[in-house]
Enzyme design. Structure first.
Site, PDB file in Angstrom:
ATOM      1  N   ILE A  59       0.832  -1.204   0.000  1.00 44.02           N
ATOM      2  CA  ILE A  59       0.000   0.000   0.000  1.00 44.02           C
ATOM      3  C   ILE A  59       0.869   1.257   0.000  1.00 44.02           C
ATOM      4  CG2 ILE A  59      -1.606   1.350   1.421  1.00 44.02           C
ATOM      5  CD1 ILE A  59      -3.004  -1.342   2.046  1.00 44.02           C
ATOM      6  N   ALA A  62       2.234   1.781  -3.444  1.00 45.83           N
ATOM      7  CA  ALA A  62       1.213   2.272  -4.380  1.00 45.83           C
ATOM      8  C   ALA A  62       0.782   3.697  -4.064  1.00 45.83           C
ATOM      9  CB  ALA A  62      -0.002   1.345  -4.356  1.00 45.83           C
ATOM     10  N   GLU A  63       0.692   4.030  -2.785  1.00 46.42           N
ATOM     11  CA  GLU A  63       0.185   5.342  -2.373  1.00 46.42           C
ATOM     12  C   GLU A  63       1.214   6.458  -2.546  1.00 46.42           C
ATOM     13  OE1 GLU A  63      -2.754   6.349  -1.539  1.00 46.42           O
ATOM     14  OE2 GLU A  63      -3.833   4.501  -1.146  1.00 46.42           O
ATOM     15  N   SER A  64       2.436   6.229  -2.054  1.00 41.47           N
ATOM     16  CA  SER A  64       3.413   7.332  -2.017  1.00 41.47           C
ATOM     17  C   SER A  64       4.791   6.958  -2.542  1.00 41.47           C
ATOM     18  CB  SER A  64       3.576   7.816  -0.571  1.00 41.47           C
ATOM     19  OG  SER A  64       4.188   6.792   0.205  1.00 41.47           O
ATOM     20  N   TYR A 149      -5.707   0.766  -8.862  1.00 34.27           N
ATOM     21  CA  TYR A 149      -5.077   0.732  -7.539  1.00 34.27           C
ATOM     22  C   TYR A 149      -5.075  -0.691  -6.979  1.00 34.27           C
ATOM     23  CZ  TYR A 149      -4.397   1.642  -2.554  1.00 34.27           C
ATOM     24  OH  TYR A 149      -3.948   1.627  -1.262  1.00 34.27           O
TER      25      TYR A 149
END
Length: 198
Positions: A59, A62-64, A149
């Site tokens: 996560i 993928a997020e940052s 995502y």
């Protein structure tokens, strides 16, 4: 007639390819170093809240992409890209602080796991699009961003259920309370019971 690469043209092409590969490997090495930097924090909260560290890392990637200063156009901040309301709900004081951000993000993930019976796709959809979107569409919303995502996170966390299969509870024909993560256990018991083999 096909154009031919000259010796100089091939040399330039090779040099550009090598430079690009070197640049990308440097970025990969930098991200791997950041992953290792945050790994003790991730593992600590993974253990505390019983959420797989591999999922948390997927996560964050993928997020940052391990950028603790990342800010999305929608206002999500930090490693796990927490929105202000989510951060407030989980007691996050500084969304840019890696430990505070990871702690809040993992607590949020734990609640989503409970809410969606550890179904990885549903949990990821809720993390990305919000729980209300899942209610509205009675499942994963048809947003391309959310679909992409889920796919991106599941490339490095390819499990249908988080932490294994969900535990089911039911009462057996003989009155016993049964807890199992075997999705077919109760069906097998009914078949055996009908054959007199329970």
């Amino acid at each position: 007639m096909k154009p031919k690469l000259t010796r100089i043209g091939r040399g330039v092409l090779f040099a550009c390819s090598f430079a690009l590969a070197f640049f990308l490997s440097g970025q990969g090495a930098e991200r791997e170093a950041l992953k290792q930097k945050y790994d003790p924090i991730v593992r600590s909260y993974a253990l505390k809240y019983n959420v797989p560290a591999e999922l948390i890392h997927s996560i964050i990637r993928a997020e940052s992409n391990y950028d603790s200063q990342a800010v999305s156009p929608k206002g999500a901040v930090g490693l796990m890209q927490l929105m202000p309301e989510t951060a407030s709900q989980y007691g996050v004081k500084d969304r840019f602080d890696p430990e505070d951000n990871i702690r809040g993000g993992v607590r949020f993930l734990k609640d989503l796991c409970r809410l969606f019976s550890n179904n990885t796709k549903m949990v990821l959809a809720a993390y990305n699009a919000g729980q209300e979107a899942l209610k509205k569409y009675n499942g994963i919303p048809p947003y391309q961003e959310t679909i992409d995502y889920i796919q991106k996170v599941m490339e490095s966390y390819p499990r249908a259920y988080i932490g294994g299969l969900p535990v089911r509870k039911f009462v057996a024909p003989d009155g016993r309370m049964v807890f199992t993560n075997d999705p077919f256990y109760h069906l097998n018991q009914k078949v055996r019971a009908s054959d007199g083999q329970f």
